[in-house]
Write an enzyme that holds these catalytic residues in place. Structure first.
Site, PDB file in Angstrom:
ATOM      1  N   LYS A  13       7.245  49.515  25.758  1.00 11.33           N
ATOM      2  CA  LYS A  13       7.666  50.734  25.053  1.00 11.33           C
ATOM      3  C   LYS A  13       9.016  50.528  24.353  1.00 11.33           C
ATOM      4  CE  LYS A  13       7.811  53.519  28.646  1.00 11.33           C
ATOM      5  NZ  LYS A  13       7.446  52.663  29.772  1.00 11.33           N
ATOM      6  N   ARG A  88       7.400  61.748  31.124  1.00 17.29           N
ATOM      7  CA  ARG A  88       6.693  60.966  32.136  1.00 17.29           C
ATOM      8  C   ARG A  88       5.822  61.856  33.012  1.00 17.29           C
ATOM      9  NH1 ARG A  88      10.785  56.655  32.036  1.00 17.29           N
ATOM     10  NH2 ARG A  88      10.140  54.858  33.259  1.00 17.29           N
ATOM     11  N   ARG A 127      11.492  39.772  32.464  1.00 15.88           N
ATOM     12  CA  ARG A 127      12.241  40.471  31.409  1.00 15.88           C
ATOM     13  C   ARG A 127      13.739  40.187  31.504  1.00 15.88           C
ATOM     14  NH1 ARG A 127      11.030  46.644  30.270  1.00 15.88           N
ATOM     15  NH2 ARG A 127      11.579  46.974  32.435  1.00 15.88           N
ATOM     16  N   ARG A 162      17.653  43.535  34.450  1.00 18.54           N
ATOM     17  CA  ARG A 162      17.896  44.910  34.880  1.00 18.54           C
ATOM     18  C   ARG A 162      17.813  44.985  36.399  1.00 18.54           C
ATOM     19  NH1 ARG A 162      14.132  49.042  31.625  1.00 18.54           N
ATOM     20  NH2 ARG A 162      13.961  49.822  33.742  1.00 18.54           N
ATOM     21  N   ARG A 173       7.610  51.508  40.994  1.00 15.71           N
ATOM     22  CA  ARG A 173       7.610  52.125  39.660  1.00 15.71           C
ATOM     23  C   ARG A 173       6.182  52.246  39.119  1.00 15.71           C
ATOM     24  NH1 ARG A 173      11.576  48.173  37.071  1.00 15.71           N
ATOM     25  NH2 ARG A 173      11.195  49.202  35.090  1.00 15.71           N
TER      26      ARG A 173
HETATM   27  P1  AMP Z   1      12.828  53.012  32.118  1.00 11.61           P
HETATM   28  O1  AMP Z   1      13.988  52.321  31.503  1.00 11.61           O
HETATM   29  O2  AMP Z   1      12.098  53.924  31.149  1.00 11.61           O
HETATM   30  O3  AMP Z   1      11.893  52.086  32.846  1.00 11.61           O
HETATM   31  O4  AMP Z   1      13.424  54.017  33.246  1.00 11.61           O
HETATM   32  C1  AMP Z   1      14.127  53.524  34.338  1.00 11.61           C
HETATM   33  C2  AMP Z   1      14.261  54.604  35.402  1.00 11.61           C
HETATM   34  O5  AMP Z   1      14.926  55.743  34.862  1.00 11.61           O
HETATM   35  C3  AMP Z   1      12.956  55.138  35.968  1.00 11.61           C
HETATM   36  O6  AMP Z   1      12.443  54.317  37.006  1.00 11.61           O
HETATM   37  C4  AMP Z   1      13.388  56.518  36.459  1.00 11.61           C
HETATM   38  O7  AMP Z   1      14.098  56.425  37.684  1.00 11.61           O
HETATM   39  C5  AMP Z   1      14.403  56.948  35.398  1.00 11.61           C
HETATM   40  N1  AMP Z   1      13.763  57.686  34.282  1.00 11.61           N
HETATM   41  C6  AMP Z   1      13.729  57.326  32.965  1.00 11.61           C
HETATM   42  N2  AMP Z   1      13.075  58.223  32.223  1.00 11.61           N
HETATM   43  C7  AMP Z   1      12.646  59.192  33.081  1.00 11.61           C
HETATM   44  C8  AMP Z   1      11.876  60.382  32.936  1.00 11.61           C
HETATM   45  N3  AMP Z   1      11.393  60.771  31.736  1.00 11.61           N
HETATM   46  N4  AMP Z   1      11.639  61.122  34.039  1.00 11.61           N
HETATM   47  C9  AMP Z   1      12.112  60.757  35.241  1.00 11.61           C
HETATM   48  N5  AMP Z   1      12.810  59.635  35.476  1.00 11.61           N
HETATM   49  C10 AMP Z   1      13.094  58.848  34.405  1.00 11.61           C
END
Ligand code: AMP
Length: 220
Positions: A13, A88, A127, A162, A173
């Site tokens: 994404k 999400r 990654r 990360r 996740r």
């Molecule tokens: P990402 O970088 O999109 O993989 O997000 C990393 C982490 O941020 C996730 O595992 C969640 O803990 C938090 N997070 C990001 N976006 C959301 C969302 N829309 N709703 C809830 N938690 C989020």
């Protein structure tokens, strides 16, 4: 042009959103990036979300919705946005619909990047991301390596892993993703806004193909 990007962790994404942002000339907004930045800067928001993020579970809807509402009301979002990692949950999708309606905007597409879980695990553990937040380029040591090991091709900064990109957290996740994904995808299917794409992590041209599919879907 308002687009949301759906898909599991590591589905691509971030990379696709960055490219779409260039192609359409609209900002790429990643809720995960906003949270990581807040944690790095030790802000109130950072303190609130740190524990959820480290555990790999979702941050509560109220927090995420408030952050997105504020961000998309900024002037640079007038022409549209690419939302990456939001919504999400169905609740977040409904909240987004309301936010857009309130400002006379609409959603043009929900793009789902669908990749099998076993490929996601491979991709996430490989990654690497650019440590320079202005750049934020994303690599993979197996499928998308930088020209020079550990260095960003774009800006030369150090590449880092990360904190939540480890095999254990990835499992959680993925579980979190599957808990909500079906409901979310059904929502966008019902709204007739869903475009599902099935990229292969082994295809060097998969990014270009994703962009083409999105452009075609949007009639651009
Ligand atoms: P990402 O970088 O999109 O993989 O997000 C990393 C982490 O941020 C996730 O595992 C969640 O803990 C938090 N997070 C990001 N976006 C959301 C969302 N829309 N709703 C809830 N938690 C989020």
């Amino acid at each position: 042009m308002n687009i949301v990007m759906l898909g599991g962790p590591g589905a691509g994404k971030g990379t696709a959103s960055a490219e779409l942002s260039k192609v359409f000339g609209i900002p790429h907004i990643s809720t995960g990036d906003i949270f990581r930045e807040a944690i790095k800067n030790g802000t109130e928001l950072g303190k609130m979300v740190q524990d959820y993020m480290n555990r790999g579970v979702l941050v509560p809807d109220e927090i995420v919705n408030a952050i997105v509402k504020e961000r998309i009301s900024e002037a640079d979002c007038d022409k549209g946005v690419i939302l990456d990692g939001f919504p999400r949950t169905r609740m977040q999708a409904i909240a987004l619909q309301e936010m857009l309606n309130e400002s006379g905007k609409k959603l043009d597409a929900a793009i789902e990047l669908s990749i099998p879980d076993e490929d996601i695990v491979k991709r996430i553990t490989g990654r690497r991301v650019c440590s320079n937040k202005e750049c934020g380029a994303i690599y993979n040591i197996v499928t998308r390596p930088p020209k020079e090991e550990g260095k960003c091709d774009v800006c030369g900064s150090e590449l880092v892993t990360r904190k939540d990109d480890n095999a254990e957290t990835v499992k959680i996740r993925l579980e979190e993703y599957h808990k909500n994904a079906e409901d979310l995808i059904t929502y966008y299917k019902e709204e007739k806004q869903l475009k599902s794409i099935y990229p292969s992590i082994y295809d060097e041209n998969s990014l270009a193909k994703i962009i083409e599919e999105v452009k075609e879907y949007l009639g651009k």
